[in-house]
Design an enzyme around this catalytic site. Structure first.
Site, short mmCIF file in Angstrom:
data_model
loop_
_atom_site.label_atom_id
_atom_site.label_comp_id
_atom_site.label_asym_id
_atom_site.label_seq_id
_atom_site.Cartn_x
_atom_site.Cartn_y
_atom_site.Cartn_z
N LEU A 154 0.84 -1.21 0.00
CA LEU A 154 0.00 0.00 0.00
C LEU A 154 0.86 1.25 0.00
CD1 LEU A 154 -2.61 1.72 0.57
CD2 LEU A 154 -2.13 1.33 2.99
N TYR A 155 1.83 1.30 0.91
CA TYR A 155 2.66 2.51 1.02
C TYR A 155 3.42 2.78 -0.28
CZ TYR A 155 1.67 1.99 6.01
OH TYR A 155 1.06 1.87 7.22
N HIS A 156 3.99 1.74 -0.85
CA HIS A 156 4.74 1.93 -2.10
C HIS A 156 3.80 2.39 -3.23
CE1 HIS A 156 8.90 -0.17 -1.65
NE2 HIS A 156 8.72 0.79 -0.77
#
Length: 197
Positions: A154-156
């Site tokens: 998600l963060y990437h």
């Protein structure tokens, strides 16, 4: 109706509300991170202290249940400053140039967790975006277990980049990744991000 997801809403949480309901929030933290009750209990005092830090902001996800609405996810953060435990750990993990580029004035996404029963429904992404929306800070930083998890993907997908990998925080045997994103967030792959966390 079977197979339908409960309706959820994302709201900003007053710091007082979070302090009054911190045990409930930290139960979600423990389940999401796989920590035992002792680790969760030890986190309580620190989490209460965090609500007093400059720039503190919190968000929550509430789902409808037969017993009424209940908290199923939350996130909070604050402005990173020297002398804070996480800041000083991260400063030691980064080379001087990276630290100078990313740490000053940044917002730490300290906690962002969704109850395991409510993951993979897009709530993590909604919480993240609600938490950092319209912040007057140049960047958001966070740490997450350095593994191919839903949260890491998600963060990437949402624009975070690696600042350090394989870092070991005291008290946790797992390696962590330290990630940063310029604000406002610019997702690289919104459709993929929607499927995560």
């Amino acid at each position: 109706m079977t197979g339908t997801r409960p309706r959820t809403r994302i709201v900003e949480l007053p710091s007082r509300w979070l302090r009054d309901n911190m045990h409930e929030a930290l139960t979600i933290y423990g389940l999401a991170m796989g920590y035992d009750a002792g680790v969760v209990a030890g986190r309580y005092g620190y989490a209460i202290q965090h609500t007093e830090r400059p720039g503190f902001r919190a968000v929550g996800a509430f789902a409808e249940t037969p017993e009424g609405e209940r908290l199923v996810g939350f996130g909070y953060g604050y402005v990173i400053e020297p002398g804070q435990w996480w800041h000083d750990q991260v400063r030691a993990a980064l080379d001087r140039r990276t630290a100078k580029q990313w740490l000053p004035g940044a917002f730490e996404v300290c906690e962002l967790h969704v109850h395991p029963d409510h993951q993979s429904q897009g709530l993590g992404r909604q919480l993240l975006h609600a938490l950092v929306a319209d912040l007057p800070h140049p960047a958001a930083l966070l740490s997450t277990p350095d593994a191919d998890t839903k949260a890491f993907r998600l963060y990437h997908a949402d624009g975070f980049v690696d600042l350090a990998r394989g870092y070991h925080f005291p008290g946790d045997p797992r390696p962590f990744a330290i990630l940063g994103a310029r604000l406002p967030l610019h997702p690289r792959d919104p459709e993929r991000a929607n499927d995560q966390a």
